[in-house]
Design a protein around this motif. Sequence first.
Motif, PDB file in Angstrom:
ATOM      1  N   CYS A  56       0.810  -1.225  -0.011  1.00 10.56           N
ATOM      2  CA  CYS A  56      -0.068  -0.047  -0.043  1.00 10.56           C
ATOM      3  C   CYS A  56       0.848   1.298  -0.007  1.00 10.56           C
ATOM      4  O   CYS A  56       0.394   2.374  -0.415  1.00 10.56           O
ATOM      5  CB  CYS A  56      -1.054  -0.123   1.316  1.00 10.56           C
ATOM      6  N   LEU A  57       2.027   1.223   0.688  1.00 14.83           N
ATOM      7  CA  LEU A  57       2.941   2.417   0.476  1.00 14.83           C
ATOM      8  C   LEU A  57       3.239   2.832  -0.849  1.00 14.83           C
ATOM      9  O   LEU A  57       3.827   3.929  -0.961  1.00 14.83           O
ATOM     10  CB  LEU A  57       4.072   2.181   1.566  1.00 14.83           C
ATOM     11  N   ALA A  58       3.107   2.144  -1.961  1.00 13.47           N
ATOM     12  CA  ALA A  58       3.251   2.526  -3.293  1.00 13.47           C
ATOM     13  C   ALA A  58       2.592   3.852  -3.545  1.00 13.47           C
ATOM     14  O   ALA A  58       2.930   4.442  -4.178  1.00 13.47           O
ATOM     15  CB  ALA A  58       3.370   1.350  -4.321  1.00 13.47           C
ATOM     16  N   CYS A  59       1.546   3.748  -3.230  1.00 14.23           N
ATOM     17  CA  CYS A  59       0.524   4.814  -3.380  1.00 14.23           C
ATOM     18  C   CYS A  59      -0.069   5.653  -2.239  1.00 14.23           C
ATOM     19  O   CYS A  59      -0.387   6.865  -2.447  1.00 14.23           O
ATOM     20  CB  CYS A  59      -0.841   4.149  -4.206  1.00 14.23           C
ATOM     21  N   HIS A  60       0.158   5.091  -1.200  1.00 18.14           N
ATOM     22  CA  HIS A  60      -0.772   5.892  -0.124  1.00 18.14           C
ATOM     23  C   HIS A  60       0.486   6.141   1.111  1.00 18.14           C
ATOM     24  O   HIS A  60       1.157   5.046   1.112  1.00 18.14           O
ATOM     25  CB  HIS A  60      -1.811   5.029   0.787  1.00 18.14           C
ATOM     26  N   SER A  61       0.397   7.028   1.843  1.00 18.61           N
ATOM     27  CA  SER A  61       1.225   7.415   2.903  1.00 18.61           C
ATOM     28  C   SER A  61       0.525   6.652   4.295  1.00 18.61           C
ATOM     29  O   SER A  61      -0.702   6.500   4.076  1.00 18.61           O
ATOM     30  CB  SER A  61       1.565   8.938   3.344  1.00 18.61           C
ATOM     31  N   VAL A  65      -3.435   6.501   5.630  1.00 15.48           N
ATOM     32  CA  VAL A  65      -4.451   5.521   5.770  1.00 15.48           C
ATOM     33  C   VAL A  65      -4.722   5.360   7.474  1.00 15.48           C
ATOM     34  O   VAL A  65      -5.839   4.928   7.613  1.00 15.48           O
ATOM     35  CB  VAL A  65      -3.876   3.851   5.451  1.00 15.48           C
ATOM     36  N   LEU A  66      -3.844   5.531   8.387  1.00 19.51           N
ATOM     37  CA  LEU A  66      -4.047   5.462   9.587  1.00 19.51           C
ATOM     38  C   LEU A  66      -4.933   6.184  10.269  1.00 19.51           C
ATOM     39  O   LEU A  66      -5.426   6.077  11.092  1.00 19.51           O
ATOM     40  CB  LEU A  66      -2.583   5.565  10.448  1.00 19.51           C
ATOM     41  N   THR A  67      -5.252   7.366   9.510  1.00 17.45           N
ATOM     42  CA  THR A  67      -6.187   8.501  10.154  1.00 17.45           C
ATOM     43  C   THR A  67      -7.704   8.167   9.441  1.00 17.45           C
ATOM     44  O   THR A  67      -8.546   8.997   9.727  1.00 17.45           O
ATOM     45  CB  THR A  67      -5.537   9.915   9.916  1.00 17.45           C
ATOM     46  N   GLN A  68      -7.841   7.138   8.708  1.00 14.86           N
ATOM     47  CA  GLN A  68      -9.080   6.718   8.292  1.00 14.86           C
ATOM     48  C   GLN A  68     -10.070   6.306   9.219  1.00 14.86           C
ATOM     49  O   GLN A  68      -9.691   5.647  10.533  1.00 14.86           O
ATOM     50  CB  GLN A  68      -9.105   5.756   7.081  1.00 14.86           C
ATOM     51  N   PRO A  69     -11.384   6.474   9.088  1.00 14.04           N
ATOM     52  CA  PRO A  69     -12.323   6.166  10.281  1.00 14.04           C
ATOM     53  C   PRO A  69     -12.511   4.508  10.226  1.00 14.04           C
ATOM     54  O   PRO A  69     -12.152   3.829   9.221  1.00 14.04           O
ATOM     55  CB  PRO A  69     -13.707   6.912   9.834  1.00 14.04           C
ATOM     56  N   LYS A  70     -12.847   4.143  11.302  1.00 13.98           N
ATOM     57  CA  LYS A  70     -12.878   2.582  11.407  1.00 13.98           C
ATOM     58  C   LYS A  70     -14.102   2.098  10.276  1.00 13.98           C
ATOM     59  O   LYS A  70     -14.871   2.428  10.420  1.00 13.98           O
ATOM     60  CB  LYS A  70     -13.322   2.344  12.847  1.00 13.98           C
TER      61      LYS A  70
END
Length: 110
Positions: A56-61, A65-70
Amino acid sequence: MGRILLAAIIAIGAAPAFAEGQAPKPMTFTSQKIELPQSERMFPGGPKAEAINNNCLACHSAGMVLTQPKLTKAQWTETVNKMAKVYHAPVAPEDSAAIIDYLTNLKPQP
């Protein structure tokens, strides 16, 4: 009525250029260079985070991702599948289940 109004607005906007005897200037494109922010932040969890760090780090920091809602497992499954199938993200098919499990058990971070 709407088409007539739109045509009138376009004609009024173009009138000053044609009234002065000048043709509108053609659109030009130029190359731009931008610097994207870099981050060394990884997904926490050691070996449990290996699949998500490798894919996933190829496209997203990780921070994005870690700050997305549950989300539920079904919602994460849909999201991961969309990334791979629709956006052609470089997600190894054998890692999808581990990524989904990781994201499902993720606690939202501030």
